[in-house]
Write a protein that holds these residues in place. Sequence first.
Motif, PDB file in Angstrom:
ATOM      1  N   ALA A 172       0.834  -1.203   0.000  1.00 42.82           N
ATOM      2  CA  ALA A 172       0.000   0.000   0.000  1.00 42.82           C
ATOM      3  C   ALA A 172       0.873   1.258   0.000  1.00 42.82           C
ATOM      4  CB  ALA A 172      -0.935  -0.006   1.202  1.00 42.82           C
ATOM      5  N   VAL A 173       1.907   1.251   0.823  1.00 40.51           N
ATOM      6  CA  VAL A 173       2.802   2.411   0.868  1.00 40.51           C
ATOM      7  C   VAL A 173       3.513   2.592  -0.461  1.00 40.51           C
ATOM      8  CG1 VAL A 173       4.866   3.330   1.973  1.00 40.51           C
ATOM      9  CG2 VAL A 173       3.085   2.275   3.361  1.00 40.51           C
ATOM     10  N   ALA A 174       3.950   1.469  -1.050  1.00 43.47           N
ATOM     11  CA  ALA A 174       4.656   1.547  -2.330  1.00 43.47           C
ATOM     12  C   ALA A 174       3.761   2.107  -3.428  1.00 43.47           C
ATOM     13  CB  ALA A 174       5.179   0.170  -2.722  1.00 43.47           C
ATOM     14  N   LEU A 175       2.483   1.683  -3.444  1.00 41.09           N
ATOM     15  CA  LEU A 175       1.561   2.199  -4.459  1.00 41.09           C
ATOM     16  C   LEU A 175       1.262   3.675  -4.242  1.00 41.09           C
ATOM     17  CD1 LEU A 175      -0.964  -0.786  -4.725  1.00 41.09           C
ATOM     18  CD2 LEU A 175       0.790  -0.108  -6.390  1.00 41.09           C
ATOM     19  N   ALA A 176       1.158   4.075  -2.975  1.00 47.22           N
ATOM     20  CA  ALA A 176       0.862   5.481  -2.684  1.00 47.22           C
ATOM     21  C   ALA A 176       2.049   6.380  -2.996  1.00 47.22           C
ATOM     22  CB  ALA A 176       0.447   5.631  -1.220  1.00 47.22           C
ATOM     23  N   LEU A 177       3.237   5.838  -2.846  1.00 56.58           N
ATOM     24  CA  LEU A 177       4.448   6.660  -3.033  1.00 56.58           C
ATOM     25  C   LEU A 177       5.265   6.189  -4.224  1.00 56.58           C
ATOM     26  CD1 LEU A 177       5.599   6.878   0.709  1.00 56.58           C
ATOM     27  CD2 LEU A 177       4.270   8.567  -0.578  1.00 56.58           C
ATOM     28  N   GLN A 178       4.622   5.652  -5.254  1.00 57.68           N
ATOM     29  CA  GLN A 178       5.383   5.085  -6.352  1.00 57.68           C
ATOM     30  C   GLN A 178       6.203   6.143  -7.086  1.00 57.68           C
ATOM     31  OE1 GLN A 178       2.850   3.402  -9.356  1.00 57.68           O
ATOM     32  NE2 GLN A 178       1.172   4.821  -8.944  1.00 57.68           N
ATOM     33  N   GLY A 179       5.672   7.373  -7.209  1.00 64.19           N
ATOM     34  CA  GLY A 179       6.467   8.428  -7.840  1.00 64.19           C
ATOM     35  C   GLY A 179       7.689   8.783  -7.011  1.00 64.19           C
ATOM     36  N   THR A 180       7.481   8.896  -5.699  1.00 66.29           N
ATOM     37  CA  THR A 180       8.599   9.208  -4.806  1.00 66.29           C
ATOM     38  C   THR A 180       9.618   8.080  -4.787  1.00 66.29           C
ATOM     39  OG1 THR A 180       7.141  10.538  -3.411  1.00 66.29           O
ATOM     40  CG2 THR A 180       9.214   9.813  -2.446  1.00 66.29           C
ATOM     41  N   LEU A 181       9.128   6.831  -4.736  1.00 66.04           N
ATOM     42  CA  LEU A 181      10.040   5.692  -4.724  1.00 66.04           C
ATOM     43  C   LEU A 181      10.813   5.589  -6.027  1.00 66.04           C
ATOM     44  CD1 LEU A 181       7.779   2.992  -2.997  1.00 66.04           C
ATOM     45  CD2 LEU A 181       9.659   4.298  -2.003  1.00 66.04           C
ATOM     46  N   ALA A 182      10.178   5.965  -7.135  1.00 67.44           N
ATOM     47  CA  ALA A 182      10.892   5.962  -8.416  1.00 67.44           C
ATOM     48  C   ALA A 182      12.028   6.973  -8.402  1.00 67.44           C
ATOM     49  CB  ALA A 182       9.916   6.265  -9.556  1.00 67.44           C
ATOM     50  N   ASN A 183      11.779   8.133  -7.793  1.00 69.06           N
ATOM     51  CA  ASN A 183      12.843   9.138  -7.691  1.00 69.06           C
ATOM     52  C   ASN A 183      13.976   8.656  -6.785  1.00 69.06           C
ATOM     53  OD1 ASN A 183      11.742  11.147  -9.378  1.00 69.06           O
ATOM     54  ND2 ASN A 183      10.413  11.870  -7.749  1.00 69.06           N
ATOM     55  N   ILE A 184      13.610   7.964  -5.695  1.00 70.45           N
ATOM     56  CA  ILE A 184      14.635   7.439  -4.797  1.00 70.45           C
ATOM     57  C   ILE A 184      15.475   6.381  -5.503  1.00 70.45           C
ATOM     58  CG2 ILE A 184      15.017   6.119  -2.678  1.00 70.45           C
ATOM     59  CD1 ILE A 184      12.592   7.487  -1.494  1.00 70.45           C
ATOM     60  N   ALA A 185      14.790   5.469  -6.201  1.00 76.19           N
ATOM     61  CA  ALA A 185      15.515   4.421  -6.928  1.00 76.19           C
ATOM     62  C   ALA A 185      16.430   5.026  -7.988  1.00 76.19           C
ATOM     63  CB  ALA A 185      14.526   3.449  -7.570  1.00 76.19           C
TER      64      ALA A 185
END
Length: 254
Positions: A99-112
């Motif tokens: 759920a967190v990953a789906l909510a923050l997928q844009g942010t996680l993409a930037n982190i990755a």
Amino acid sequence: MDNESMRMIGELTDVGAQYALDLLGAILLIIFGWVLAGWVQRILRRALDRIDRLDPMLRPLIAGVARYTILIFVIVAVLAQFGVQTTSIIAALGAIGLAVALALQGTLANIAAGVMLLLLRPFKVGDYIDAEGLAGTVDEVGLFTTRMHTFDGVFREVPNSQLWNRAILNYSRLPTRRIDVTVGVSYDDDVERAMSVLKDLLDGDTRVLHEPPAQVMVAELADSSVDINLRCWVKRENYWDLRFDITKGAKVRL
């Protein structure tokens, strides 16, 4: 005290002893896990400090992730000591993580993307880059964004995922660059004489590198001019000054 009371006291004593042992085991497990997590964090941090190519900002992040991962497993093991079904806990943690990953997928993409940029280093602070129109001198590479300033003094902050998904031209990576300047002369002019004058222009400038040698060649027969190309190699820091001087010198000499 009757037999029934004695039996109940005995059962309570057995249960208390059992849970006391479980509680003692849980406390020891927590202490061991806490010490182990801290030890792993320190060892990993020292190991990462010896990797020169790894960005300093990533070192505490990786070590911290390792520590908290161990602590999560310790907590699950402690709950298992008291009979809690760890399968449901792991499933719940997985659902929360999803759920967190789906909510923050844009942010996680930037982190990755930021982690990949810091690891692979297609550019570093101080380099001038052009990522399909996103051009500027790099000031800072963060986990979420990369900060740059353009040649005319404009601040630019770009999400890391945009840089990672584009072809990056790094104009500061290599020590030398090639200059190509095209000069047009009339069809009525003496082409050999013009080429000789332009060759002397390149040979007379000490900023022009001898290897590879400078070249002057007829590049194209255009509709109204004979286009002569001046080509030479120069140190990166002298590129723009020499390019402007060659353009001006070609005009003056011709």
